[in-house]
Enzyme design. Structure first.
Site, PDB file in Angstrom:
ATOM      1  N   LYS A 116     123.740 -84.878 -16.714  1.00 49.18           N
ATOM      2  CA  LYS A 116     123.274 -86.258 -16.723  1.00 49.18           C
ATOM      3  C   LYS A 116     121.769 -86.369 -16.537  1.00 49.18           C
ATOM      4  CE  LYS A 116     127.650 -88.153 -14.947  1.00 49.18           C
ATOM      5  NZ  LYS A 116     128.364 -86.895 -14.703  1.00 49.18           N
ATOM      6  N   GLU A 200     121.068 -92.440  -7.925  1.00 44.06           N
ATOM      7  CA  GLU A 200     120.648 -93.605  -8.694  1.00 44.06           C
ATOM      8  C   GLU A 200     120.794 -94.882  -7.879  1.00 44.06           C
ATOM      9  OE1 GLU A 200     121.777 -92.177 -13.220  1.00 44.06           O
ATOM     10  OE2 GLU A 200     123.089 -93.584 -12.195  1.00 44.06           O
ATOM     11  N   HIS A 235     135.626 -95.572  -9.117  1.00 44.25           N
ATOM     12  CA  HIS A 235     134.819 -95.201 -10.284  1.00 44.25           C
ATOM     13  C   HIS A 235     135.665 -94.677 -11.440  1.00 44.25           C
ATOM     14  CE1 HIS A 235     131.428 -95.743  -7.629  1.00 44.25           C
ATOM     15  NE2 HIS A 235     131.877 -94.819  -6.822  1.00 44.25           N
ATOM     16  N   ARG A 297     133.042 -86.478 -26.811  1.00 38.06           N
ATOM     17  CA  ARG A 297     134.453 -86.252 -27.158  1.00 38.06           C
ATOM     18  C   ARG A 297     135.099 -87.595 -27.442  1.00 38.06           C
ATOM     19  NH1 ARG A 297     136.512 -88.342 -22.522  1.00 38.06           N
ATOM     20  NH2 ARG A 297     135.445 -87.898 -20.570  1.00 38.06           N
TER      21      ARG A 297
END
Length: 661
Positions: A116, A200, A235, A297
């Site tokens: 990421k 973040e 999440h 994907r």
């Protein structure tokens, strides 16, 4: 087009790929572990090859075994599905080195988006907005805590590899950062083999909106519009929809263009999803969405995109991998109607979504919805793999119509043998905010405990369970006319008492026969009169004081499951009932709620603990379970150690008796 492909996956996605391949005349090869020897995807494929024992690391993650199976079967290409090896660049290179085609993007594209932090740096160069935060290489805990202070709380710790909510922790205050960081690292290391993280800014009212992209080997890239995946818990996505509610044409164009730029920047080929997070504290705005990650994907929720576009995305994958150009240009793509997908899991929402295992004694899903599943009645849900058992997909000309169909379909799901989240999903559909399209990732959390708890069993459910326990719901064994008179008594009314266990409590029910198929059931001073209109032993129509309603009762050995009025209720004959306590429910004992691996033992014998203190951390079915002290006390014994594989119900820790403590 290929003549034969191997599917390097299992369950629902393997079955999904097989259906499209069959329609296109492409032969399929399934692979299976010992746990999946009799699985549906093995039955559906043209041929199947064993690749190892039940543990994923020794089977579905075993690259050498999968490639040996591909060579032995004569397959020309490998479809990875999602999860397992689908985003492993080393697997892509191994497939290609074996002379086979990988049905997906290149290894370089997967690497570019696989971490990421590196992906966000790449996206910034491509002009795609990213979430504010620290995405660098430094992983020292003190340094990361300092970065969190700079960003400002709340913050989100995220694994730099993988997805699906694994290795992700929301932190509200500096005092909690250290423990959250260690927990995220452990889970990320276990799930992805990489414990590195990024930090973040956590948005106050975020929406998770993703864009389906497709590229080919000729340099073409298109987007197939957006999906809203904001309805999440821990999440992880729960219900997805397409298109996103409240999306304007201008906002859709901006997000679609950003997603195409992201895919084009890495020369993407195949199906992919660019995930954005939007701050909707002031509504959807073009300057308030940020790139989160790209999944290289096919996504679990791809059916909602298929529903609104009328396309088969697996077919597109096969055609692109075979070298064909994209079947349509951007201007040829359009949205038609609305679609929802709900993920039906074997899990218990009332117990913090603890995954459930067991054999599916009943698996009847509605006809009025698209059902993507890899299991059927009689299959065993094991602790080795993800507990999703089906996807329920509905479509309508409007959002309200599609949502109403989803609610009805979920109420008609009849699954016995394991606990599921079907009732929880149906209640989500009825949430006023969700029904109005006012969604963000905090909706489930704000709804409170009432959303999680299953309703109490009504008296009608108790009554039907009692009739089943006494054999009054069974179909006649033969054509003997006397056998038809199941509840006849020569000398008038007759009464029997049956004892049932429900929710850990024993109940006495008095059943009085009033006449042919007419009964009165009494419990705790309440009486329920029932007439059986139709009964074949499971499917029923019952007359309740002139109100005729459908029901279904499944009985297997001691267990009875009643499906009534959109809910399922489990009972057991009390004399045979087995009580499985909560993970930390027993006053002096801490038991394993399911099979799993002991990851952390936080205390030693003799330690003083307070109620709620973390004692043992387990890993099971791709999630980390922290088991807490059931009360204040002193630890008497800890019979397990880190690394132990334990069975459901195994003793993990014992406290001194309260009088001794």
């Amino acid at each position: 087009m290929f003549r034969k492909i191997l599917i390097a996956n299992r369950g629902e996605i393997a079955c999904r790929v097989i259906r499209t391949a069959r329609r296109l005349g492409v032969a399929t090869v399934a692979v299976y572990s010992d746990a999946d020897r009799d699985a549906l995807h093995v039955e559906m494929a043209d041929e199947a090859i064993r690749i190892g024992p039940a543990e994923a690391a020794k089977s579905y993650l075993n690259i050498a075994a999968i490639l040996d199976a591909a060579k032995a079967s004569g397959a020309e290409a490998v479809h990875p599905g999602y999860g397992f090896l689908s985003e492993n660049p080393a697997f892509v290179e191994a497939v290609e080195a074996a002379g086979l085609v990988f049905i997906g993007p290149s290894a370089n594209a997967i690497r570019a988006m696989g971490l990421k932090d590196a992906a966000k740096a790449l996206m910034e160069k491509a002009g795609v907005p990213v979430v504010p935060g620290y995405h660098g290489e430094k992983q020292d805990a003190a340094f990361l805590a300092g970065e969190a202070d700079t960003i400002g709380y709340p913050v989100l710790i995220k694994a730099r590899a993988g997805g699906g909510g694994k290795g992700m922790r929301r932190v509200e205050r500096p005092a909690d950062f250290g423990a959250a960081l260690e927990s995220a690292r452990r889970e990320a290391e276990s799930a992805f083999g990489d414990g590195r993280v990024l930090v973040e800014k956590y948005m106050a009212k975020p929406r998770h909106i993703e864009v389906q992209v497709f590229g080919d080997k000729h340099g073409n890239v298109v987007h197939l519009f957006e999906r809203d995946c904001s309805l999440q818990r821990r999440h992880q996505k729960v219900i997805e929809e397409a298109p996103a509610p409240g999306m304007t044409a201008e906002m859709r164009a901006a997000m679609g263009a950003a997603a195409v730029r992201a895919a084009a920047a890495i020369g993407y080929s195949g199906a992919g999803t660019v995930e954005f997070i939007a701050d909707v504290s002031e509504g959807l705005r073009q300057d308030r969405f940020h790139f989160m990650e790209m999944n290289t994907r096919l996504q679990v929720e791809h059916p909602v995109t298929e529903a609104i576009t009328g396309l088969d995305l697996v077919e597109w994958q096969l055609r692109v991998a075979a070298g064909e150009p994209l079947p349509k240009r951007q201007e040829e793509l359009a949205i038609n109607g609305w679609a929802f997908e709900a993920r039906l899991y074997a899990e218990n929402p009332a117990r913090n979504f603890l995954p459930a295992t067991g054999r599916l004694s009943v698996f009847d899903l509605p006809d009025g919805a698209r059902i993507d599943s890899g299991v059927r009645a009689g299959d065993l849900i094991t602790p080795f793999y993800d507990p999703m058992i089906a996807k329920v997909i509905t479509q309508g000309s409007t959002r309200a119509e599609a949502l109403a169909k989803l609610e009805t379909a979920l109420e008609q799901c009849r699954v016995g043998g394991v606990t599921t989240n079907a009732g929880f999903l149906a209640r989500l559909c009825r949430l006023p905010a969700f029904a109005a399209g006012d969604v963000d990732t905090g909706v489930i959390g704000r709804a409170g405990e009432t959303l999680l708890a299953e309703p109490d069993a009504p008296e009608e459910a108790f009554a039907l369970a009692a009739l089943s326990a006494l054999g009054f719901l069974g179909a006649p064994a033969d054509a003997d006319p006397w056998g038809e008179i199941r509840s006849f008594r020569l000398w008038g009314e007759a009464a029997q008492t049956v004892f049932l266990d429900h929710g850990g409590a024993e109940h006495a029910l008095r059943v009085t026969t009033l006449g042919q198929d007419r009964f009165r059931i009494e419990r705790d001073g309440l009486a329920t009169d029932i007439r059986l209109c139709v009964s074949n032993g499971r499917s029923l129509q019952v007359d309740l004081d002139g109100h005729v309603l459908p029901a279904m009762v499944h009985s297997e050995r001691a267990d009875i499951v009643v499906f009534f009025a959109g809910h399922s209720h489990a009972f057991a004959r009390a004399e045979q009932a087995s009580h499985h306590g909560e993970a930390a429910a027993g006053g002096d004992r801490l038991s394993a709620p399911m099979p799993g691996l002991v990851r952390i033992v936080s205390v030693e014998p003799g330690a003083h603990v307070a109620k709620g203190d973390p004692l043992v951390t387990m890993e099971a079915m791709k999630m980390e379970l922290v088991l807490a002290a059931p009360r204040d006390g002193v630890v008497a014994a800890v019979p397990v150690a880190v690394g132990d594989q334990v069975a459901e119900g195994a003793l993990l820790l014992a406290l001194e008796p309260e009088e001794a403590a």
